[in-house]
Scaffold this active site. Structure first.
Site, PDB file in Angstrom:
ATOM      1  N   ASN A 145       1.283  -6.859  -1.909  1.00  0.00           N
ATOM      2  CA  ASN A 145       0.852  -5.904  -0.890  1.00  0.00           C
ATOM      3  C   ASN A 145       1.510  -4.562  -1.197  1.00  0.00           C
ATOM      4  O   ASN A 145       2.697  -4.392  -0.951  1.00  0.00           O
ATOM      5  CB  ASN A 145       1.280  -6.434   0.493  1.00  0.00           C
ATOM      6  CG  ASN A 145       1.019  -5.432   1.597  1.00  0.00           C
ATOM      7  OD1 ASN A 145       0.312  -4.447   1.399  1.00  0.00           O
ATOM      8  ND2 ASN A 145       1.595  -5.678   2.770  1.00  0.00           N
ATOM      9  N   LYS A 185       1.001  -1.750   0.196  1.00  0.00           N
ATOM     10  CA  LYS A 185       1.132  -0.881   1.371  1.00  0.00           C
ATOM     11  C   LYS A 185       0.639   0.532   1.027  1.00  0.00           C
ATOM     12  O   LYS A 185      -0.298   0.675   0.261  1.00  0.00           O
ATOM     13  CB  LYS A 185       2.579  -0.900   1.882  1.00  0.00           C
ATOM     14  CG  LYS A 185       3.097  -2.342   2.020  1.00  0.00           C
ATOM     15  CD  LYS A 185       4.396  -2.463   2.714  1.00  0.00           C
ATOM     16  CE  LYS A 185       4.795  -3.924   2.777  1.00  0.00           C
ATOM     17  NZ  LYS A 185       6.000  -4.145   3.547  1.00  0.00           N
ATOM     18  N   HIS A 196      -1.107  -8.043   9.255  1.00  0.00           N
ATOM     19  CA  HIS A 196       0.230  -7.683   8.778  1.00  0.00           C
ATOM     20  C   HIS A 196       1.046  -7.089   9.932  1.00  0.00           C
ATOM     21  O   HIS A 196       0.518  -6.338  10.755  1.00  0.00           O
ATOM     22  CB  HIS A 196       0.132  -6.695   7.616  1.00  0.00           C
ATOM     23  CG  HIS A 196       1.444  -6.548   6.910  1.00  0.00           C
ATOM     24  ND1 HIS A 196       2.442  -5.748   7.389  1.00  0.00           N
ATOM     25  CD2 HIS A 196       1.926  -7.146   5.796  1.00  0.00           C
ATOM     26  CE1 HIS A 196       3.496  -5.845   6.580  1.00  0.00           C
ATOM     27  NE2 HIS A 196       3.203  -6.699   5.598  1.00  0.00           N
ATOM     28  N   GLU A 248       3.053  -4.717  10.036  1.00  0.00           N
ATOM     29  CA  GLU A 248       3.050  -3.246  10.125  1.00  0.00           C
ATOM     30  C   GLU A 248       1.794  -2.760  10.840  1.00  0.00           C
ATOM     31  O   GLU A 248       1.825  -1.767  11.564  1.00  0.00           O
ATOM     32  CB  GLU A 248       3.193  -2.631   8.718  1.00  0.00           C
ATOM     33  CG  GLU A 248       4.625  -2.775   8.203  1.00  0.00           C
ATOM     34  CD  GLU A 248       4.750  -2.841   6.697  1.00  0.00           C
ATOM     35  OE1 GLU A 248       3.809  -2.476   5.985  1.00  0.00           O
ATOM     36  OE2 GLU A 248       5.821  -3.281   6.228  1.00  0.00           O
ATOM     37  N   GLU A 277       5.368 -14.338   7.497  1.00  0.00           N
ATOM     38  CA  GLU A 277       6.200 -13.177   7.182  1.00  0.00           C
ATOM     39  C   GLU A 277       7.095 -12.845   8.370  1.00  0.00           C
ATOM     40  O   GLU A 277       6.673 -12.132   9.302  1.00  0.00           O
ATOM     41  CB  GLU A 277       5.316 -11.967   6.876  1.00  0.00           C
ATOM     42  CG  GLU A 277       4.473 -12.129   5.649  1.00  0.00           C
ATOM     43  CD  GLU A 277       4.242 -10.785   4.954  1.00  0.00           C
ATOM     44  OE1 GLU A 277       4.497 -10.709   3.757  1.00  0.00           O
ATOM     45  OE2 GLU A 277       3.839  -9.826   5.628  1.00  0.00           O
ATOM     46  N   GLY A 291      10.828  -5.746   4.017  1.00  0.00           N
ATOM     47  CA  GLY A 291      11.357  -4.456   3.578  1.00  0.00           C
ATOM     48  C   GLY A 291      12.823  -4.252   3.891  1.00  0.00           C
ATOM     49  O   GLY A 291      13.346  -3.152   3.749  1.00  0.00           O
ATOM     50  N   SER A 330      10.787  -9.553   1.638  1.00  0.00           N
ATOM     51  CA  SER A 330      11.843  -9.308   0.652  1.00  0.00           C
ATOM     52  C   SER A 330      11.889 -10.349  -0.468  1.00  0.00           C
ATOM     53  O   SER A 330      12.966 -10.715  -0.935  1.00  0.00           O
ATOM     54  CB  SER A 330      13.210  -9.190   1.340  1.00  0.00           C
ATOM     55  OG  SER A 330      13.215  -8.091   2.226  1.00  0.00           O
TER      56      SER A 330
HETATM   57  P1  PGA Z   1       8.515  -6.760   1.245  1.00  0.00           P
HETATM   58  O1  PGA Z   1       7.145  -6.734   2.052  1.00  0.00           O
HETATM   59  O2  PGA Z   1       8.352  -7.741   0.118  1.00  0.00           O
HETATM   60  O3  PGA Z   1       8.717  -5.342   0.742  1.00  0.00           O
HETATM   61  O4  PGA Z   1       9.580  -7.186   2.199  1.00  0.00           O
HETATM   62  C1  PGA Z   1       6.424  -7.909   2.263  1.00  0.00           C
HETATM   63  C2  PGA Z   1       5.191  -7.624   3.082  1.00  0.00           C
HETATM   64  O5  PGA Z   1       5.248  -6.775   3.976  1.00  0.00           O
HETATM   65  O6  PGA Z   1       4.124  -8.221   2.857  1.00  0.00           O
END
Ligand code: PGA
Length: 276
Positions: A12, A14, A102, A104, A187, A193, A233
């Site tokens: 992803n 983003k 997601h 976010e 997740e 992140g 992460s």
């Molecule tokens: P990240 O993001 O690996 O940077 O923690 C994962 C995600 O949001 O799908």
């Protein structure tokens, strides 16, 4: 193979990687793909670039087994929805994968269980493979609410009707697609992140709970065929431990999926888990 559902490594991106960076990613990745034995055979790779980079990603990935998907798609096929893109537009580009739910999108853009359900359902009906994200916040984990939150999110998006699920015509709904076409990504929001990964034990516990939910609601076959990815992460350093868990069928990776070297290292971790 000890991974009955194979391994899906999903990246992803983003709001990262415009046209040039997208091209460079695929140039770098192409050079190394020959080092993988199982890509397209048990191991699947899919990246989710921003909408404006999708066309470039499709062109640059042509002739490789690397798949490309969209990060956010509206449930309607066209109309007055400023800023949104639709399934048919993506189909025209040859894209057949999408992300929904997601955290976010839920946190910053007003996504709710109901809109996640609508997007997921519409995309599946249009023939997309969908990676639908669920997961608890830090406060919810600290209050021992993790499993309750997962049950609530899964019920609202998958159950046909009843006290927890929204009403919809019989025979419709994302649960119809629990044969591998719908992928669930666990997740935990506190791990996204932040560099704080769920331990393999914590992740496996949540994955088991999700699989049990699928089994209880939809039966053994649906539970057995639905891939469940871990996200939050994930890096080449911690991927082995996570992918060795019985109920973890791959990863949804943000930061570590943007550079070809580290995405390649994740694909190698996928191969290692498949051949263990
Ligand atoms: P990240 O993001 O690996 O940077 O923690 C994962 C995600 O949001 O799908």
């Amino acid at each position: 193979m000890n991974k009955p559902r194979g391994i899906l490594m999903a990246g992803n991106w983003k709001m990262n990687s415009g046209l040039d960076e997208t091209a460079k990613f695929f140039e770098g990745l192409r050079l190394q793909l020959g080092g993988l034995q199982m890509l397209g055979h048990g191991l699947q790779a899919c990246v989710f670039p921003p909408a404006t980079s999708l066309d470039r990603a499709m062109k640059m990935s042509a002739g490789t087994p690397v798949l490309v998907g969209a990060q956010n798609v509206h449930w309607e096929k066209k109309g007055a929805f400023t800023g949104e893109i639709s399934g048919p537009f993506l189909k025209e580009m040859g894209i057949s994968w999408a992300l929904t739910g997601h955290s976010e999108r839920r946190q910053y853009f007003g996504e709710t269980d109901e809109t996640v359900r609508k997007r997921t359902e519409s995309l599946l009906e249009q023939g997309f493979r969908v990676v639908m994200c669920v997961g608890e916040t830090r406060a919810e984990r600290e209050a021992n609410q993790t499993l309750a939150v997962l049950t609530k999110q899964l019920s609202a998006t998958l159950l046909p009707a009843g006290p927890l699920g929204p009403a919809r015509p019989a025979g419709k709904g994302p649960s119809t697609y629990l044969d591998g076409r719908l992928v669930i990504a666990y997740e935990p929001v506190w791990a996204i992140g932040t560099g704080l990964t769920a331990s393999p034990g914590q992740a496996e516990e949540a994955h088991q709970a999700i699989r049990k939910f699928l089994w209880d609601q939809f039966g053994m076959e649906a539970a057995g065929r639905t891939p469940i990815l871990y996200g939050g992460s994930v890096t080449p350093e911690n991927a082995d431990g996570l992918l060795s868990c019985a109920n973890i069928d791959g990863a949804l990776v943000g930061g570590a999926s943007i550079k070809p070297e580290s995405f390649m290292a994740l694909l190698k971790a996928g191969e290692k888990a498949l051949s263990a």
